[in-house]
Structures are given as C-alpha cells and as structure tokens.
Design a protein around this motif. Structure first.
Motif, mmCIF file in Angstrom:
data_model
loop_
_atom_site.group_PDB
_atom_site.id
_atom_site.type_symbol
_atom_site.label_atom_id
_atom_site.label_comp_id
_atom_site.label_asym_id
_atom_site.label_seq_id
_atom_site.Cartn_x
_atom_site.Cartn_y
_atom_site.Cartn_z
ATOM 1 N N VAL A 218 -2.488 12.076 -2.439
ATOM 2 C CA VAL A 218 -1.485 13.127 -2.266
ATOM 3 C C VAL A 218 -1.949 14.100 -1.187
ATOM 4 N N ASP A 219 -3.192 14.470 -1.269
ATOM 5 C CA ASP A 219 -3.726 15.419 -0.291
ATOM 6 C C ASP A 219 -3.644 14.842 1.129
ATOM 7 N N ARG A 220 -4.012 13.580 1.234
ATOM 8 C CA ARG A 220 -3.958 12.926 2.543
ATOM 9 C C ARG A 220 -2.513 12.887 3.075
ATOM 10 N N ALA A 221 -1.594 12.563 2.198
ATOM 11 C CA ALA A 221 -0.200 12.458 2.623
ATOM 12 C C ALA A 221 0.368 13.827 3.008
ATOM 13 N N VAL A 222 0.002 14.855 2.233
ATOM 14 C CA VAL A 222 0.498 16.201 2.563
ATOM 15 C C VAL A 222 -0.086 16.642 3.904
ATOM 16 N N LYS A 223 -1.353 16.321 4.137
ATOM 17 C CA LYS A 223 -1.967 16.671 5.433
ATOM 18 C C LYS A 223 -1.240 15.978 6.583
ATOM 19 N N ALA A 224 -0.913 14.706 6.367
ATOM 20 C CA ALA A 224 -0.204 13.958 7.417
ATOM 21 C C ALA A 224 1.151 14.591 7.689
ATOM 22 N N ALA A 225 1.830 14.980 6.601
ATOM 23 C CA ALA A 225 3.148 15.594 6.758
ATOM 24 C C ALA A 225 3.037 16.948 7.454
ATOM 25 N N ARG A 226 1.981 17.695 7.095
ATOM 26 C CA ARG A 226 1.772 19.000 7.730
ATOM 27 C C ARG A 226 1.536 18.831 9.224
ATOM 28 N N LYS A 227 0.724 17.839 9.538
ATOM 29 C CA LYS A 227 0.400 17.597 10.942
ATOM 30 C C LYS A 227 1.671 17.224 11.722
ATOM 31 N N ALA A 228 2.500 16.425 11.088
ATOM 32 C CA ALA A 228 3.708 15.959 11.781
ATOM 33 C C ALA A 228 4.776 17.046 11.875
ATOM 34 N N PHE A 229 4.657 18.047 11.015
ATOM 35 C CA PHE A 229 5.725 19.052 10.927
ATOM 36 C C PHE A 229 5.963 19.802 12.233
ATOM 37 N N GLU A 230 4.847 20.139 12.890
ATOM 38 C CA GLU A 230 4.984 20.989 14.069
ATOM 39 C C GLU A 230 5.908 20.354 15.114
ATOM 40 N N LYS A 231 5.597 19.091 15.422
ATOM 41 C CA LYS A 231 6.399 18.424 16.456
ATOM 42 C C LYS A 231 7.807 18.098 15.963
ATOM 43 N N GLY B 106 3.919 10.215 9.987
ATOM 44 C CA GLY B 106 3.663 11.374 9.136
ATOM 45 C C GLY B 106 4.906 12.154 8.749
ATOM 46 N N VAL B 107 6.032 11.879 9.380
ATOM 47 C CA VAL B 107 7.256 12.619 9.036
ATOM 48 C C VAL B 107 7.727 12.223 7.632
ATOM 49 N N VAL B 108 7.665 10.927 7.361
ATOM 50 C CA VAL B 108 7.986 10.433 6.024
ATOM 51 C C VAL B 108 6.757 9.732 5.471
ATOM 52 N N GLY C 257 0.828 -1.197 0.000
ATOM 53 C CA GLY C 257 0.000 0.000 0.000
ATOM 54 C C GLY C 257 0.863 1.247 0.000
ATOM 55 N N LEU C 258 0.193 2.379 0.052
ATOM 56 C CA LEU C 258 0.880 3.659 0.199
ATOM 57 C C LEU C 258 1.249 3.823 1.666
ATOM 58 N N PHE C 259 2.346 4.505 1.930
ATOM 59 C CA PHE C 259 2.775 4.712 3.322
ATOM 60 C C PHE C 259 2.432 6.148 3.724
ATOM 61 N N ILE C 260 1.314 6.276 4.425
ATOM 62 C CA ILE C 260 0.821 7.599 4.814
ATOM 63 C C ILE C 260 0.581 7.623 6.313
ATOM 64 N N ASP C 261 1.132 8.625 6.956
ATOM 65 C CA ASP C 261 0.936 8.790 8.399
ATOM 66 C C ASP C 261 1.301 7.517 9.174
ATOM 67 N N GLY C 262 2.362 6.893 8.744
ATOM 68 C CA GLY C 262 2.858 5.733 9.483
ATOM 69 C C GLY C 262 2.154 4.431 9.205
ATOM 70 N N GLU C 263 1.192 4.435 8.293
ATOM 71 C CA GLU C 263 0.439 3.203 8.005
ATOM 72 C C GLU C 263 0.494 2.923 6.505
#
Lengths: 305, 315, 478
Positions: C62-75, C208-210, C24-30
């Motif tokens: 793509v949108d889902r993955a970018v959202k996950a990355a955005r969410k992870a960015f802060e921390k 979500g970092v990668v 599968g695609l690797f998004i938000d750690g899953e």
C-alpha cells in the motif's frame, strides 16, 4: 428621577428550545463576562438532557419546515433581518461587550449579520436550481436530481465571532429546510440567546432553531452521538474535540462539516466571517435525491405510450 | 360456449358499465412493457430448441395473400405451399391455414381439402371495416358458406376511438353468432388504436364478446405486430383464462418476416401465456414471406449449410 | 419450468478471455509481487473452479502504491484537462472493444449471468468513462468555481457485486478531475480490475496514475488510513463504512461512502401491474439481489396484494437459474460461500421469526454457491428480514393501506438508498417521491443507472454522490 439614578432591569438569559424559553433542566448557570472579565450575565449551562430535548423539538419541526415552500422560507429568513434591524442597538451592545469591540466595529459586525440573513433569504429558492437539475440519461426516462435538507443538524457555533459567525452558520442550515440545534459560543453566548428572542418573533416556527448555551464539549458529545441527528457542523470545536465528535458522529454516519481548516487554532476563528460566504454551507447539509420515470417514446412507430 | 364469460357478465350490461370495466383494468407502462419484450427477445434459442421452434412456427402460420390482384391461380399456389411447404423435405410441417379474401375462400377450400390446413377468410369489410353491420354480417356469411374454417374480422376502430365500446362489443357478438362452427379471430388494428392501454381494453372487449383469437392487425397499416403489443395481448389471454377458465388464442400479423423474429414471438408465448399456447390451435402468425425464411433456416439446421432463396419455392 | 419449448444450452464462449495462472499487483505501471510474496486464489463461484492466483497486498505494498500515485500526481494534475480527457476517451473505447472479453471474465469471477455483464455492466462501464472524459476539460463550468483543484491521491475500495462498474464509478471521476489513485478490488473478484490495469497500459496512461492492489480488508484498511491519501472512496457494507468514517476523523481526507440499503418498492393499487411485477423482479433478483439499492422490501397495497403475489410467484417460476455463462440464464451464482452462508442464515431467521417462505421451484447446481429466488410473506416491520440487508435473492413482502402508511414504512429504516413507486397517478408519484428519504427513487421502473445520474444514499446508506456533475465534487478541493 434622572436616568443615571435609575436601577437597570437585568435580563434573565434563557435557552431557546421548541419556540419556548426554558432554563436548563439542570438548573445550572454560569457567569458570562465581557472581554475584560466584567460580569455581564448568568447564562444557562445546558445539560445532555437539554440537548436531547432540543433534538426532539428540532425533529418535530423538521416536517413542517422542510415541507414549506422555498419562497415561504425565504420570507421568514428575510423577516429575521427585519426584526434584527429594529433591535440593532441591543446586539451592538452585546457584541461589543462579548467580543471587546468598539461600538462602531460592533455595529459593522451586526450590520453584516443582518445582511447575511438577507443573503440566505434570497438563496432558499435558488439553491435547488443550481445544485439540482435534469440529467440526460441514455434511455426513455425523465431523470431529475433535487437537493433536499438532510434533517436535524447540530451546529457548534464559532467561539469567537459570537454573532456574525453565529448567523453565518445558522442561516444556511435552515435556509434549505433543515432544523438546527445550535451550541452558542461558550464564552460569548449572549448574542445567541438574544437571537432566540428575535427568531421567536420572526415567523420562524418553534423548533426550527434551538439555541443552547454552556460548555461546548458537554453539549456536543450527546449531540454527536445522537442517532436522530443527521449532521453536525463542527465549526466551534477545537481540533481535539472535532476529532472526538467526528468519531462519535460515525455511529449513524452523520454528515460532518469539519472546522475550516481542520487544524485551526482554537484560540481564533479561522474563517473570515466578513467574506462572501459562497454556497458550501448550504450544500453541506443537502442530500441529492434523483427521481426516474419512464417517458415512453412519443411519436415513435406504433403503440408507444 | 357463452358469448360473455359469466364472471364478467356485469361488465357488458351497459355502455357505462363496460366503460367502467375497461378503465378499471390496470394501466400499461409503455417503457416497461417494451423493455420486457426486448429482454425476452435476447433469449438465445439454439440447436434442438431452434429446430423445435422452427417447426412449431411453420405449423402456426396463417399463410396469407390479401391483395386486390389475388386470382384463383395465386390462391391455389399459396394453398399448395401451405400443404407442402418444402418439396425437398416431406417432414416439414404444414402451415395452420391459408388466409384469403372471402371471394377466394371457396378456391382455397378446394385446394387444401383433406390436408388439415384450414381456410381462414378475412371479413367484415376488411381492412377498414367501414360498412353497415348487415353488410359485414353478409360478408361473414359468404365466407363461411364458401368453406372458411376461420373468420378474421376487424373491429370498428372508429367506434372504439370515439368511446362507443359497447358498439364494438355488440358487433363482435353479432359476427360470432354468424360464424357458426368457424372460429373467430378479432383484429384490433393496434397501430390505429395507438396506445397500449387501448390495446389492453380492446383485448378485453374481444375476449368478453366471445373471440376465439385476438389478433393484432391487418397488415395494411404502418405498424402491425410488434413484440410489445403481442406480449400485451398474451398477458390479456393469460389473465382471462385465469379469471374464467376460457382459453383464447393470439395472432400477431404483419411485419414478422424472419425466423429470428418468429422465435422471439414464441419465447414471448412460452414465458408469458405459457406452453398451453405453444400450439397452432392457440397461436398463429399472420405472415407470408416468413415461411420461406423458416424453410431456409430449417434446411440450414438439417444440412449444416446456409440455404438461399433459390432453394425454397416462390409462390 | 418443464415446457415443450426447452431452451438448449447457449453458453457464451470462454475462449474470448485468457486468464493467466497468476497476477501481480499493479504499481507504478508494472505488475509486481507482494512485498511479502503472499498470494491468494480466486474461484469461479458457479463452479468453485480456481481461476487464478493473485498477489495479496499488505501495508508495505500500500505504501509503495501510494508513493507511486503521489509521484505521478504532480504531472497528471498539471496536464491540460483536454489531454486527460483523451486518455479517458481512449480507455472508454478500449473497454468497448474488449467488452465481450471483460463480460465473460466478470461472469466467471463474479458468478453473475452473462446477460447482465454483457447488457448492463459493460455498457455502463464504458459509458461512465466516456461521460467523465468529457468533464476533464470543462471543470470550470461544473459549478465549483473557476479552476477547481484535484485533491491528490485517492484511496478507493470497491465491492464484489459490480467489480468493474464500481471501478469505473471510482476511477473515471478521479482521473477526470486530475487525481491519481490506488484502488483495491474485493478479494473474491480481483480479476477485472487487473484486466483494467492492462487497459491502462494499452491506453498509454502514465505510470503511477492508476495503481491496483488486490487483497483483503487489511489492505483496504491500510489504504484508507494511509497518511498520504487525500481522498477516500468506499463502496461496501455500512459496518465498514462507519469504521472508515471513524478512521478519517481529525484528518483532512475527503470521504464518500456508498453503503447498504433496504429499498422499499411500493406498489399501489392503481399500478401498471404487469410492469410492476417486472420491476419487483428486477428490483430484487437483478444480480441475485446482491445490490445495495435492491428493492428488497416489497410494500404492496393490501387491496392488490393477492393479485400481485400470484403474478409474482408465477413470474418467478419462469426464472432460469444456472450456468452464468449461458445466455439464457436469469439467476447466476451467489458470489461466495461466505455470502451464501449469510443469506442462508438470514433466511433461517426469517422462518424462525414466523415469516412465510416461498422459493421458486428450481433445481440448484451441485457445485458452486446458489440460492433459489425466495420471498417472504406475512412480514412486518419487526421482522429481521424487513430490517437487515440480506444482499441476496430474498424479497420481504409487507402490506400497507394508505399512501401515508406506505411512506412511513418505507422510511422506517436506518438506510436510505433507493425506493420504488408504482402507480399510474402522476400526482401520487410526485407526492410520495417527495416524502421518501432515499437518494434514488425509481417511479414505474427500477434499478436503472446512468453515468449522468447522481447515485448515493441518505442516512446510513452513506454520503456523497457518484455520477453526474455531482460526482465531480467528491474529487475536487471545493
């Protein structure tokens, strides 16, 4: 005859291309007024062909200027400051008229512009040291990264800061060995055109800086699309023009320096030209070249070099 | 065979001509040379290829003893091993030669008589080579008279390093003349020549002077045969044959102790000079302990078990 | 090469790698399916065997993955650099531990020889993470001012020629500087990036970092044009690079592009000829010539042309083409049928335009995508094969008479990525290197890479540098 009664001698403002002072090949001029709308002079209204000629001149000058020693370029830039120092009054007058500043404020701006040449004069032989260097690769190789000028840079000078802003965008481009085709502030081109006269008497080789006046978008469009221009500084473009030019610049992958910030209101220069400039305008038009060479293994067992 | 290949007759016409010729050879980049040798060293030689390589390597060994303490008994034992390397497996090939000092040549010749194993004798005031030319030539004469089939001479490194290249050349020519039917191996002592450029130049001096083999080293200095210096010499004989049609052998000597090492050298031969050199007539290993490792590996291949030092002979 | 010394097959064992039938695609750690459930197959180019079926990302993914990355960015960006560093060091070490597995995987999915994945790709991948790990807590000293800030979410699109190495070049500096990212590997080589996702999991990298999205060009386009992406990094063709440059116009996205090349490898008459020949071979036949910085134009001084060409042909005849998993294979498979068709077509053009073709005498396997090492002589600057990037094992040979002419010809290209110089004269090396308009100049060597060494092109070869201190700038708000 008293001075009051003497009829002044007007200057015919001309372009500065390839070390010469041509009129626009189109024969067009446009009225330049002061901040109150009073006529100051007619300036040449450059055409696409003037832009093309300027690129040819800049390309021709690139080999010699980029091949000059950094020390030599530093001396030439310092010479520009020296020449300006002697012609301060003229620039104070032009800046005051162009930007609607008081004489004392205009004088401060001109002083800062002169000092900016001095600042960049000192950078020519240091930028290579801070942005290049030896890389400790994991193998028997000498590896050195050196910054090199990218080539011919089209520069859209700031629209408001007709002199300090202008100097602040030209000097870093040529300090590192690039040559420049500069589009002066459309409304306030006179200090830029006069700067050409100073450059011509300052040991700056002809073609290193070429100065065009006219309608920014009209001149910028052919430059942004020109396949023999390596980079473009969009400082003097508004957001819409900047986007259009950036798209055109992609045709040969020009290095693009966007206006800072990108959504700057075209009515005001967003940069504080009085602030210390840093190095980003120097590095924006540099390429890093990395050279490898085997070292052999001196002193290792056996035949090794 | 002419002592100097006609294509290069001018090169040895004078000291200055020879110098010009040698300094006109392409240079050697050390890192690139070593990288190429190392890359060829990563070839994976397995099963049938390994069996072939092991037998070939055994057949290319100049089984060597060059000690002050050599005795007729020691030399006879070595000769017996050369003739019959693995008493448990008579299909094992014989080594190419035994290599001894001149005073042991007669003993060695008697011991290998009729076996096909050659007697190689070092000569010319081996290993330093610091003697007058007539002493060196007498050394060669003695060895040949004692039955040596091959002479391993050392070049005058002093002359080479001081730039007297024609002296080095002429000495080889003189030794070659003294050899008669014996084949001449010319030892450069690459560890003393120190640079790859020097090794290439020495190779050409040797080849121009009529060497039958060019050989890396005596085994008596710190650095002997390496994959890189052997690769360089293989390039030299390859180029020499291409230019003159004359084929010359190569012998790395000293420091090659394991089957893995030997196989790497054979890969160098195969992919540099080519298969014409994959023959004991054109490639040799100057070695002693290498043989037992090859024998143990050979036993492993035939039995599937790892062998041990008690299953090969100590001589 | 028919020799008495035939090397027996020496295949690296496939059993070290366990490829699942689907990914599968690797998004938000899953690992998750694509929103629209689409999948595509990845094949081994040396055998055309289907290796696995992977999810095909679309715009929604793509949108889902970018959202996950955005969410992870802060921390992630707020973590002390020293902590980020330790994640990267962990990743580097896990890559070293699993390097044999990854090398075999890469060889299967890409077609390049195991010798290269084992000895070049994987060691460089680990080294790249190790190098940038050390930067994470030293950014204040990198020359970009105090406390330089990350950009945010990076959208990264990488090619198929060095799948895992290009991933490392993109991900290591992005993470070290505190960015989060969404990376899209090429559609013909998706697997090693998915295995890397597993390495991130083993390293305990926060979710979500990668994010890894497998898919085609449309997914790449959706990624680089996504409005919440702050940084675009692309390695691939110049045509796509230009499209990206257009697409980001008017935005504040920072962009680095590493694009095509037509590297000149210049051999002077005083070159160390044997090493030069090796350098020519390395320059154009490493990775079947599918290398942006390949030395695809040989410029040889006329006075040594015959000597060099004879030596080169002799050397090419010893190249071993075949099973990429065989440890003795020098030349593997072309990555895809599409790429093979492109190479074939350009070579036909070369012949049609009158260049003289010579191909190494080697037998090509019956299945898979293969092209014999080939060189063209009698090539001039006007020939297509002297100007267009072929991206295959095809060398164009041109001659020159003087150093000035060599430099002029070398620079006469829309590209400016790499160049080679072969001469024993030191001052000539420096003079020529100085005049070449190329980002990497290899003198008396070729195709050497190192994490400390900046890499990137002049002109239409792209902009920005990857590697070294310079590589940090691409991911910092400076």
């Amino acid at each position: 005859m008293s001075e009051n009664n003497r009829l002044g001698v007007f200057k015919t403002y001309k372009l500065y291309v390839g070390g010469k002072f041509p009129r626009s090949e189109s024969g067009r001029v446009y009225e330049v007024t002061d901040s109150k709308g009073q006529w100051l002079a007619n300036a040449p209204q450059s055409s696409r062909k003037d832009a093309r000629d300027a690129v040819v001149a800049a390309r021709k000058a690139f080999g010699g200027w980029s091949g000059a020693t950094a020390y030599n370029r530093g001396q030439v830039l310092y010479r520009v400051a020296e020449m300006l120092e002697g012609r301060k009054e003229q620039f104070v007058r032009e800046v005051a008229a162009s930007e609607g500043l008081s004489k004392s404020k205009a004088a401060a701006v001109v002083d800062a512009a002169i000092d900016r040449w001095v600042w960049y004069a000192g950078w020519t032989d240091k930028i290579g040291q801070i942005s290049g260097g030896a890389n400790p690769v994991a193998g028997p190789f000498f590896n050195l990264s050196t910054p090199e000028p990218t080539g011919v840079v089209a520069v859209l000078a700031p629209q408001k800061s007709s002199f300090l802003g202008l100097v602040s965008v030209i000097a870093p481009v040529i300090a590192t060995g690039n040559t420049a085709v500069v589009i002066a502030s459309a409304d306030a081109p006179l200090p830029a055109l006069s700067l050409g006269e100073v450059l011509a008497t300052s040991d700056v080789p002809g073609g290193v800086v070429n100065i065009l006046s006219g309608v920014t978008a009209e001149i910028a469009a052919p430059l942004a699309a020109h396949q023999d221009v390596n980079a473009i500084d969009l400082t003097g473009a508004d957001a819409a023009l900047a986007k259009e030019l950036e798209i055109a610049a992609a045709d040969n992958l020009k290095r693009v320096l966007r206006p800072q910030p990108v959504d700057a209101d075209s009515a005001s220069d967003s940069e504080d030209w009085q602030a210390s400039p840093g190095t980003h305008r120097l590095t924006a038009f540099l390429e890093t070249k990395t050279v490898w060479h085997p070292t052999g293994a001196l002193g290792a067992a056996g035949s090794s070099y | 065979m002419p002592t100097t290949a006609p294509a290069f007759a001018d090169a040895t016409a004078s000291d200055s001509a020879l110098r010009r010729f040698l300094f006109g050879l392409p240079g050697v980049d050390a890192v690139g040379l070593e990288a190429r040798a190392a890359a060829l060293g990563t070839r994976s030689i397995k099963t049938t290829a390994k069996a072939y390589a092991i037998d070939l390597a055994i057949s290319m060994i100049d089984l060597t003893t060059l000690e002050g303490a050599d005795t007729p008994g020691k030399v006879r034992a070595l000769a017996a091993k050369a003739v019959n390397p693995d008493p448990t497996d008579r299909t094992t090939p014989r080594t190419a030669a035994v290599c001894v000092y001149p005073d042991m040549a007669a003993t060695a010749a008697a011991a290998v008589a009729g076996s096909g194993v050659k007697v190689a004798s070092v000569a010319t005031a081996f290993p330093a080579g610091r003697a007058a030319l007539d002493v060196k030539l007498a050394d060669v004469r003695d060895a040949v008279a004692a039955g040596a089939d091959e002479i391993d001479m050392v070049i005058d490194r002093g002359a080479f390093l001081s730039g007297r290249f024609l002296k080095v050349y002429e000495e080889i020519v003189a030794v070659k003349a003294e050899c008669g039917e014996a084949r001449l191996k010319v030892i450069f002592e690459t560890g003393e020549l120190s640079t790859y450029d020097n090794i290439r130049r020495a190779s050409w001096i040797g080849m121009l002077a009529g060497a039958d083999f060019i050989k890396t080293s005596t085994g008596k200095v710190a650095t002997n045969a390496t994959p890189a210096n052997t690769l360089l010499m293989l390039e030299a004989v390859r180029d020499f044959r291409a230019a003159t049609g004359v084929q010359i052998g190569v012998k790395p000597a000293g420091g090659i102790r394991t089957t893995k090492d030997a196989v790497k050298f054979l890969v160098l031969v195969n992919e540099t000079a080519g298969e014409d050199w994959l023959d004991p007539h054109w490639f040799r290993f100057g070695a002693s302990s290498l043989l037992n490792d090859l024998l143990m590996q050979r036993q492993k291949l035939s039995t599937g078990r790892y062998s041990g030092p008690d299953y090969v002979t100590v001589d | 090469m028919a020799s008495a010394f035939e090397y027996a097959p020496a295949p690296e064992s496939r059993s070290v790698v366990d490829i699942a039938p689907s990914y599968g695609l690797f998004i938000d750690g899953e690992f998750t399916e694509a929103a629209d459930g689409k999948v595509f197959k990845t094949v081994s180019p040396s055998s055309e065997e289907v290796l696995s079926e992977v999810a095909q990302a679309g715009a929604a993914d793509v949108d889902r993955a970018v959202k996950a990355a955005r969410k992870a960015f802060e921390k992630w960006s707020a973590l002390p650099g020293s902590e980020r560093a330790k994640y990267l060091f962990r990743i580097a070490r896990i890559i070293q531990e699993r390097s044999r597995e990854l090398a075999v995987l890469e060889t299967l999915d890409n077609g390049k020889p195991i010798k290269e994945t084992r000895d070049a790709d994987l060691p460089l991948v680990a080294a790249h993470f190790f190098y940038y790990a050390g930067w994470a807590d030293k950014l204040d000293h990198a020359g970009y001012g105090a406390n330089p800030r990350p950009l945010g979410v990076a959208g990264q699109v990488i090619p198929w020629n060095f799948p895992l190495l290009m991933l490392a070049w993109k991900i290591a500096p992005a993470l070290a500087t505190g960015n989060t990212l969404v990376l899209k590997p090429a559609e013909t080589t998706p697997l090693s990036a998915l295995f890397f996702a597993d390495i991130c999991r083993q390293a305990g990298l926060p979710k979500g970092v990668v994010n890894i999205l497998t898919g085609y060009g449309d997914a790449g386009e959706a990624l680089v044009t996504h409005p919440d992406v702050n940084k675009v990094a692309f390695t691939g063709s110049t045509a796509v690079g230009k499209a990206i440059a257009r697409s980001v116009a008017g935005t504040d996205k920072k962009v680095t592009l590493e694009l095509g090349g037509k590297g000149a490898n210049i051999v002077f008459d005083d070159a160390p000829i044997d090493q030069a020949v090796e350098g020519i071979v390395t320059g154009i036949f490493f990775n079947q010539g599918q290398v942006c910085c390949a030395g695809s134009r040989l410029l040889v001084q006329e006075s040594v042309q015959d000597e060099v060409l004879d030596a080169l042909k002799r050397r090419l005849s010893t190249l071993r083409l075949g099973d990429p998993l065989d440890k003795n294979t020098d030349i593997g498979a072309i990555n895809s049928a599409e790429q093979l068709a492109r190479i074939t077509s350009l070579v036909e053009t070369g012949e049609a335009e009158g260049a003289e073709r010579w191909s190494a005498p080697c037998e090509l396997p019956s299945s898979g995508y293969w092209f014999a090492p080939t060189l063209f002589t009698n090539v001039t600057q006007a020939h297509t094969v002297a100007r267009d990037e072929i991206f295959g094992p095809v060398l164009s040979v041109l001659s020159f008479r003087t150093p000035d002419e060599a430099v002029a010809k070398a620079n006469n290209s829309q590209y400016g990525l790499s160049a080679g110089i072969w001469t024993e004269k030191g001052s000539r090396i420096l003079a020529v290197a100085n005049k070449l308009r190329a980002g990497v100049v290899w003198a008396n060597t070729f195709n050497k890479f190192d994490p400390t060494s900046p890499f990137g092109g002049y002109k239409e070869s792209g902009y920005g540098r990857e590697g070294g201190r310079h590589g940090l700038e691409a991911y910092l708000d400076v």
